[in-house]
Write a protein that holds these residues in place. Structure first.
Motif, PDB file in Angstrom:
ATOM      1  N   THR A  71       0.797  -1.208   0.000  1.00  0.00           N
ATOM      2  CA  THR A  71       0.000   0.000   0.000  1.00  0.00           C
ATOM      3  C   THR A  71       0.834   1.264   0.000  1.00  0.00           C
ATOM      4  O   THR A  71       0.310   2.354  -0.069  1.00  0.00           O
ATOM      5  CB  THR A  71      -0.935   0.018   1.212  1.00  0.00           C
ATOM      6  N   VAL A  72       2.150   1.146   0.114  1.00  0.00           N
ATOM      7  CA  VAL A  72       3.034   2.294  -0.027  1.00  0.00           C
ATOM      8  C   VAL A  72       4.223   1.865  -0.870  1.00  0.00           C
ATOM      9  O   VAL A  72       4.475   0.687  -1.058  1.00  0.00           O
ATOM     10  CB  VAL A  72       3.541   2.819   1.338  1.00  0.00           C
ATOM     11  N   THR A  73       4.935   2.829  -1.368  1.00  0.00           N
ATOM     12  CA  THR A  73       6.101   2.522  -2.186  1.00  0.00           C
ATOM     13  C   THR A  73       7.353   3.058  -1.518  1.00  0.00           C
ATOM     14  O   THR A  73       7.312   3.991  -0.725  1.00  0.00           O
ATOM     15  CB  THR A  73       5.973   3.160  -3.579  1.00  0.00           C
ATOM     16  N   ARG A  74       8.450   2.461  -1.862  1.00  0.00           N
ATOM     17  CA  ARG A  74       9.725   2.960  -1.350  1.00  0.00           C
ATOM     18  C   ARG A  74      10.107   4.228  -2.111  1.00  0.00           C
ATOM     19  O   ARG A  74      10.064   4.265  -3.330  1.00  0.00           O
ATOM     20  CB  ARG A  74      10.820   1.904  -1.525  1.00  0.00           C
ATOM     21  N   GLY A  75      10.479   5.236  -1.380  1.00  0.00           N
ATOM     22  CA  GLY A  75      10.832   6.498  -2.012  1.00  0.00           C
ATOM     23  C   GLY A  75      12.176   6.986  -1.534  1.00  0.00           C
ATOM     24  O   GLY A  75      12.832   6.346  -0.715  1.00  0.00           O
ATOM     25  N   PRO A  76      12.625   8.145  -2.005  1.00  0.00           N
ATOM     26  CA  PRO A  76      13.917   8.682  -1.587  1.00  0.00           C
ATOM     27  C   PRO A  76      13.909   9.024  -0.107  1.00  0.00           C
ATOM     28  O   PRO A  76      12.939   9.553   0.419  1.00  0.00           O
ATOM     29  CB  PRO A  76      14.064   9.947  -2.451  1.00  0.00           C
ATOM     30  N   ARG A  77      14.984   8.682   0.591  1.00  0.00           N
ATOM     31  CA  ARG A  77      15.078   8.920   2.020  1.00  0.00           C
ATOM     32  C   ARG A  77      15.650  10.310   2.286  1.00  0.00           C
ATOM     33  O   ARG A  77      16.610  10.737   1.655  1.00  0.00           O
ATOM     34  CB  ARG A  77      15.982   7.875   2.677  1.00  0.00           C
ATOM     35  N   LYS A  78      15.045  10.993   3.226  1.00  0.00           N
ATOM     36  CA  LYS A  78      15.568  12.295   3.631  1.00  0.00           C
ATOM     37  C   LYS A  78      15.656  12.324   5.154  1.00  0.00           C
ATOM     38  O   LYS A  78      14.788  11.793   5.838  1.00  0.00           O
ATOM     39  CB  LYS A  78      14.656  13.428   3.144  1.00  0.00           C
TER      40      LYS A  78
ATOM     41  N   TYR B 235       1.288  11.323   9.099  1.00  0.00           N
ATOM     42  CA  TYR B 235       0.650  11.685   7.829  1.00  0.00           C
ATOM     43  C   TYR B 235      -0.416  10.662   7.482  1.00  0.00           C
ATOM     44  O   TYR B 235      -0.215   9.450   7.648  1.00  0.00           O
ATOM     45  CB  TYR B 235       1.683  11.734   6.702  1.00  0.00           C
ATOM     46  N   ARG B 236      -1.546  11.174   7.034  1.00  0.00           N
ATOM     47  CA  ARG B 236      -2.624  10.315   6.572  1.00  0.00           C
ATOM     48  C   ARG B 236      -2.383   9.990   5.101  1.00  0.00           C
ATOM     49  O   ARG B 236      -2.572  10.823   4.223  1.00  0.00           O
ATOM     50  CB  ARG B 236      -3.965  11.048   6.747  1.00  0.00           C
ATOM     51  N   MET B 237      -1.939   8.774   4.824  1.00  0.00           N
ATOM     52  CA  MET B 237      -1.585   8.396   3.450  1.00  0.00           C
ATOM     53  C   MET B 237      -2.799   8.348   2.525  1.00  0.00           C
ATOM     54  O   MET B 237      -2.700   8.642   1.329  1.00  0.00           O
ATOM     55  CB  MET B 237      -0.904   7.029   3.445  1.00  0.00           C
ATOM     56  N   GLY B 238      -3.924   7.940   3.060  1.00  0.00           N
ATOM     57  CA  GLY B 238      -5.110   7.793   2.227  1.00  0.00           C
ATOM     58  C   GLY B 238      -6.079   8.947   2.395  1.00  0.00           C
ATOM     59  O   GLY B 238      -5.713  10.061   2.796  1.00  0.00           O
ATOM     60  N   ALA B 239      -7.329   8.660   2.108  1.00  0.00           N
ATOM     61  CA  ALA B 239      -8.389   9.654   2.229  1.00  0.00           C
ATOM     62  C   ALA B 239      -8.819   9.799   3.683  1.00  0.00           C
ATOM     63  O   ALA B 239      -8.578   8.929   4.515  1.00  0.00           O
ATOM     64  CB  ALA B 239      -9.577   9.241   1.375  1.00  0.00           C
ATOM     65  N   HIS B 240      -9.467  10.913   3.985  1.00  0.00           N
ATOM     66  CA  HIS B 240      -9.997  11.125   5.333  1.00  0.00           C
ATOM     67  C   HIS B 240     -10.951   9.989   5.702  1.00  0.00           C
ATOM     68  O   HIS B 240     -10.840   9.383   6.762  1.00  0.00           O
ATOM     69  CB  HIS B 240     -10.716  12.467   5.410  1.00  0.00           C
TER      70      HIS B 240
ATOM     71  N   TRP C 235       6.262  11.595   2.262  1.00  0.00           N
ATOM     72  CA  TRP C 235       5.933  10.892   3.503  1.00  0.00           C
ATOM     73  C   TRP C 235       6.047   9.374   3.342  1.00  0.00           C
ATOM     74  O   TRP C 235       6.299   8.656   4.317  1.00  0.00           O
ATOM     75  CB  TRP C 235       4.532  11.278   3.968  1.00  0.00           C
ATOM     76  N   GLU C 236       5.873   8.877   2.134  1.00  0.00           N
ATOM     77  CA  GLU C 236       6.066   7.440   1.907  1.00  0.00           C
ATOM     78  C   GLU C 236       7.497   7.022   2.232  1.00  0.00           C
ATOM     79  O   GLU C 236       7.753   5.890   2.643  1.00  0.00           O
ATOM     80  CB  GLU C 236       5.729   7.082   0.464  1.00  0.00           C
ATOM     81  N   ALA C 237       8.438   7.953   2.061  1.00  0.00           N
ATOM     82  CA  ALA C 237       9.835   7.668   2.383  1.00  0.00           C
ATOM     83  C   ALA C 237      10.045   7.513   3.891  1.00  0.00           C
ATOM     84  O   ALA C 237      11.097   7.035   4.324  1.00  0.00           O
ATOM     85  CB  ALA C 237      10.734   8.786   1.853  1.00  0.00           C
ATOM     86  N   LYS C 238       9.046   7.897   4.676  1.00  0.00           N
ATOM     87  CA  LYS C 238       9.129   7.783   6.137  1.00  0.00           C
ATOM     88  C   LYS C 238       8.215   6.686   6.657  1.00  0.00           C
ATOM     89  O   LYS C 238       7.892   6.664   7.840  1.00  0.00           O
ATOM     90  CB  LYS C 238       8.742   9.117   6.774  1.00  0.00           C
ATOM     91  N   ASP C 239       7.797   5.799   5.781  1.00  0.00           N
ATOM     92  CA  ASP C 239       6.828   4.760   6.139  1.00  0.00           C
ATOM     93  C   ASP C 239       7.238   4.013   7.403  1.00  0.00           C
ATOM     94  O   ASP C 239       8.373   3.530   7.500  1.00  0.00           O
ATOM     95  CB  ASP C 239       6.685   3.779   4.987  1.00  0.00           C
ATOM     96  N   PRO C 240       6.346   3.899   8.391  1.00  0.00           N
ATOM     97  CA  PRO C 240       6.733   3.285   9.673  1.00  0.00           C
ATOM     98  C   PRO C 240       7.059   1.800   9.597  1.00  0.00           C
ATOM     99  O   PRO C 240       7.920   1.312  10.335  1.00  0.00           O
ATOM    100  CB  PRO C 240       5.509   3.531  10.560  1.00  0.00           C
ATOM    101  N   ILE C 241       6.402   1.070   8.713  1.00  0.00           N
ATOM    102  CA  ILE C 241       6.646  -0.370   8.620  1.00  0.00           C
ATOM    103  C   ILE C 241       7.976  -0.651   7.933  1.00  0.00           C
ATOM    104  O   ILE C 241       8.780  -1.469   8.399  1.00  0.00           O
ATOM    105  CB  ILE C 241       5.484  -1.067   7.886  1.00  0.00           C
ATOM    106  N   ILE C 242       8.239   0.023   6.833  1.00  0.00           N
ATOM    107  CA  ILE C 242       9.512  -0.153   6.130  1.00  0.00           C
ATOM    108  C   ILE C 242      10.673   0.243   7.037  1.00  0.00           C
ATOM    109  O   ILE C 242      11.726  -0.401   7.063  1.00  0.00           O
ATOM    110  CB  ILE C 242       9.518   0.673   4.835  1.00  0.00           C
ATOM    111  N   ARG C 243      10.473   1.288   7.812  1.00  0.00           N
ATOM    112  CA  ARG C 243      11.512   1.789   8.723  1.00  0.00           C
ATOM    113  C   ARG C 243      11.893   0.729   9.758  1.00  0.00           C
ATOM    114  O   ARG C 243      13.080   0.445   9.961  1.00  0.00           O
ATOM    115  CB  ARG C 243      10.988   3.049   9.413  1.00  0.00           C
ATOM    116  N   LEU C 244      10.901   0.127  10.402  1.00  0.00           N
ATOM    117  CA  LEU C 244      11.218  -0.867  11.431  1.00  0.00           C
ATOM    118  C   LEU C 244      11.767  -2.146  10.807  1.00  0.00           C
ATOM    119  O   LEU C 244      12.657  -2.781  11.378  1.00  0.00           O
ATOM    120  CB  LEU C 244       9.973  -1.177  12.270  1.00  0.00           C
ATOM    121  N   ARG C 245      11.274  -2.514   9.634  1.00  0.00           N
ATOM    122  CA  ARG C 245      11.806  -3.709   8.974  1.00  0.00           C
ATOM    123  C   ARG C 245      13.297  -3.527   8.665  1.00  0.00           C
ATOM    124  O   ARG C 245      14.097  -4.464   8.841  1.00  0.00           O
ATOM    125  CB  ARG C 245      11.038  -4.023   7.705  1.00  0.00           C
TER     126      ARG C 245
END
Length: 386
Positions: A6-13, A278-283, A301-311
């Protein structure tokens, strides 16, 4: 459906660390978007101490919580698109804020949610399928709040903060060694009920934590059109501390919420925690976020995804192997299947039940409306609803 689909890997900042004039960190972060542990500074030490001894097993548990919560949320969204639910409020992107804060609570603490705290409900042991009855229109809640000390969802914006404050004032008078946590969003922070709850909790030193998930958008209104100062700084005007935490960092959310709850239990009063997320989807599924925000904002914000980060952290520290992730993937698919089956098997409620329990002793107007609706139902010759 994969757990990260449901999210994509993006550039990390990497954001530069900043501090407030008082020396406190402007943003408490213990795990970077790249999945690296932050070395605790003096300013962070007070919070970092609450996760200093966290074990690999506990870290895997947090990861599992977030993955399964996201899978459940994605299934609920799909069910609404298929006409099985009337509405759904997705938590996509806010898993760390909810799982981290929810796992910080004790069983004897009491939680007052809004209508998006599906991850918190998970941590409190509420069966996720029970969350769906209200959104399918078959009940007015779906679970007993006293079983898990998790209140029913609150649709009225901000009112649950007053409920939480009153409850906290009560347990303080009872001398109970427990605390209360109330969840709300950045939009709700503009409500008068929230301001009143801040006032009462401060004056009466209530053991309550106000957990604001600032997901940047109150439906279509951005945060900068709601406040001239960071939300956590509002607490200062009421006489209690406020902390802004990286809402996509499950470790930081766990640590800061533990700190705030312990403060409350010690009799030191309320705390405002602003989870910057951040709310990735709709309200909700009735909203179209493409009409008021740009794709590049979501991508950042996808680059800060909480699941990818912990993995990334689990893999870098060899705390989890491919067998763990594969097993979890299978578990998430099984959860999705169970949710579908349970929702589709939910029985329709009795049509006249909506009039029950409106008033404890009955009411003439309600009786009149019940009779009118019953007559309307009986007017169909074939006996079926139209």
């Amino acid at each position: 459906m994969t757990v990260e689909s449901t999210v994509t890997r993006g550039p990390r900042k990497r954001a530069a660390a900043k501090k407030t004039p008082g020396g406190q960190p402007d943003l408490v972060q213990l795990l970077t978007p790249e999945g690296k542990r932050v070395r605790p500074t003096k300013a962070l030490a007070e919070y970092a101490a609450f996760v200093e001894d966290i074990t690999p097993e506990e870290l895997r548990g947090l990861y599992r919580d977030m993955v399964l919560t996201r899978r459940f949320d994605a299934e609920a969204t799909s069910l609404q698109r298929q006409g099985e639910l009337g509405l759904w409020a997705s938590l996509l992107g806010q898993e760390a804020a909810q799982i981290g804060s929810g796992r910080a609570t004790r069983p004897d603490d009491y939680v007052f949610p809004t209508y998006r705290e599906h991850g918190v409900a998970w941590t409190r042991g509420v069966d996720p399928t029970l969350l769906l009855g209200m959104f399918r229109g078959v009940n007015n809640g779906g679970w007993d709040p006293t079983t898990n000390n998790f209140h029913l969802y609150t649709i009225v914006i901000g009112s649950q903060t007053l409920h939480a404050t009153g409850y906290a004032m009560g347990i303080a008078k009872d001398g109970a060694d427990s605390a209360v946590i109330a969840y709300f969003g950045d939009g709700a922070s503009s409500q008068g009920d929230v301001a009143e709850s801040f006032t009462f909790s401060a004056v009466y030193n209530a053991p309550v934590v106000f957990f604001c998930q600032n997901n940047q958008w109150a439906i279509s209104e951005p945060t900068e059109k709601q406040t001239r100062v960071p939300l956590y700084q509002r607490a200062r005007g009421y006489g209690f501390p406020g902390v802004r935490v990286d809402g996509n960092d499950v470790l930081a959310c766990l640590a800061v919420t533990r700190w705030a709850l312990e403060r409350a239990r010690r009799g030191e009063g309320p705390t405002l925690v602003e989870a910057f997320t951040y709310r990735m989807g709709a309200h909700t599924t009735s909203d179209d976020p493409t009409r008021y925000r740009h794709d590049d904002e979501r991508a950042a914000w996808e680059a800060k995804d909480p699941i990818i980060r912990l993995r990334a952290y689990l893999e870098a520290q060899s705390h989890a192997d491919e067998a763990f992730f594969a097993e979890l993937e299978a578990e998430s698919e099984a959860l999705g299947k169970r949710v579908r089956e349970v929702v589709r098997a939910m029985p329709d409620p009795e049509h006249l039940a909506i009039f029950d329990n409106v008033y404890a002793d009955g009411h003439a107007l309600v009786d009149e409306e019940r009779a009118q609706f019953a007559a309307y139902q009986a007017s169909f010759a074939d006996g079926e609803d139209k």
